[in-house]
Design an enzyme around this catalytic site. Sequence first.
Site, PDB file in Angstrom:
ATOM      1  N   HIS A 153     -10.408  -6.202 -17.209  1.00 12.87           N
ATOM      2  CA  HIS A 153     -10.394  -7.448 -16.931  1.00 12.87           C
ATOM      3  C   HIS A 153      -9.561  -8.154 -18.051  1.00 12.87           C
ATOM      4  CE1 HIS A 153     -14.014  -8.212 -13.994  1.00 12.87           C
ATOM      5  NE2 HIS A 153     -13.270  -6.929 -13.439  1.00 12.87           N
ATOM      6  N   THR A 166       3.687 -13.949  20.012  1.00 10.76           N
ATOM      7  CA  THR A 166       4.738 -13.897  19.093  1.00 10.76           C
ATOM      8  C   THR A 166       5.278 -12.516  19.035  1.00 10.76           C
ATOM      9  OG1 THR A 166       4.153 -15.687  17.718  1.00 10.76           O
ATOM     10  CG2 THR A 166       5.569 -13.983  16.615  1.00 10.76           C
ATOM     11  N   GLU A 190     -10.158 -10.606 -20.113  1.00 13.13           N
ATOM     12  CA  GLU A 190     -10.822 -10.517 -21.448  1.00 13.13           C
ATOM     13  C   GLU A 190     -10.683  -9.384 -22.061  1.00 13.13           C
ATOM     14  OE1 GLU A 190     -13.568 -12.974 -18.654  1.00 13.13           O
ATOM     15  OE2 GLU A 190     -11.966 -11.358 -18.618  1.00 13.13           O
ATOM     16  N   TRP A 208      18.853 -17.980  13.064  1.00 11.23           N
ATOM     17  CA  TRP A 208      17.820 -18.385  11.977  1.00 11.23           C
ATOM     18  C   TRP A 208      17.850 -19.819  11.978  1.00 11.23           C
ATOM     19  CZ3 TRP A 208      14.183 -14.943  10.757  1.00 11.23           C
ATOM     20  CH2 TRP A 208      14.706 -13.704  10.686  1.00 11.23           C
ATOM     21  N   LEU A 242      -1.008 -20.662  19.297  1.00 15.63           N
ATOM     22  CA  LEU A 242      -1.850 -20.440  18.637  1.00 15.63           C
ATOM     23  C   LEU A 242      -1.953 -21.392  17.362  1.00 15.63           C
ATOM     24  CD1 LEU A 242      -4.060 -18.593  17.360  1.00 15.63           C
ATOM     25  CD2 LEU A 242      -2.330 -16.838  16.421  1.00 15.63           C
TER      26      LEU A 242
END
Length: 356
Positions: free
Chosen positions: A44, A190, A46, A164, A289
């Site tokens: 972590h 999709t 610390e 695009w 969706l």
Amino acid sequence: MARALELAGRGLLTTTPNPRVGCVIIRDGVSVGEGWHRRAGEAHAEIEALRLAGDRARGATAFVTLEPCAHHGRTPPCADALIAAGISRVVVAMEDPNPLVAGRGLERLRLAGVAAQCGLMSTEALELNIGFVSRMTRGRPWIRLKAAATLDGKTALNNGTSQWITGAAARRDGHAWRARACAVLTGIGTVLADDPQLNVREVACERQPWRVLIDARLEVPTSARILSGGHCLVATASDDRSRIESLQTLGIEVVSLPNPAGKVDLQLLMHELGRRSFNEIHVEAGVKLNGSLLRERCVDELLLYLAPMLVGDNAQGLFKLAAADALDQATRLDIRDIRQLGKDLRIVARPITQGL
């Protein structure tokens, strides 16, 4: 604390399912140690900072972006490590919403005689870990819906052409948002229309996000590119064992979450994703969706890219939603950020009635 938050941001793409955390140790006005959490199972923030500080940690102040843990997980409690190192003061940006911590780290520090404060730059700390906080407090991930459209709100021509609409800079930015997510979610429409990969390609990323496909009737062909590469979950309303087994043979996980209408129960799916320790979900789907997710109050944030072009009324829109009869029925948004990427605009907005 600003430096600690900057360090925490280095784990933006890698710490899931853990939060992004940074730590800076100051003694006599000088930084003597700093660290950030890189990956689950590793040290972590610390601990990293204490290693650098060594004996200079005694009597010093630690600035930490999230409350030090007080429980044994994959690593020992950080609160105990700070106490053992002789830290005299700890300043925390926000409490840890994890029920295993939730104030216990601060309490342990205070009981050991460490001066502990909380709340410095808490807003910035929340934004950095908004998905983790969402999962801990609501049991579901933070859902971010991305869409690219023209200035007249169209995502594709009437014949389906969409590549695009936006330029290269906007597409790279979209991949950066994919990279920070735990999973990328889309719908069967999709997949059948575009056969997308939905992986991260435009930016460096050592961890590919999961792909989540909503496919109520299990129509996805086994050759679909979204199914390749592993780490794919299909949410369905079907109980067709042969279709389920054909997907499982490919290493695909399948979960059945039907609603009374024979579609996937979106709210149940959100909680299933939370149960799987997903913090942030990046949605790239079609008009149907997108509309369903908004209507079911699943969307926490909109990531909209707008290209400087107009394509006309008959082109495909952003969201399939019932028309409001009055303006007070409209979905109101809080715009959080607007910026230009190449020739396109990027807007980050949140439904006012949603959020933490």
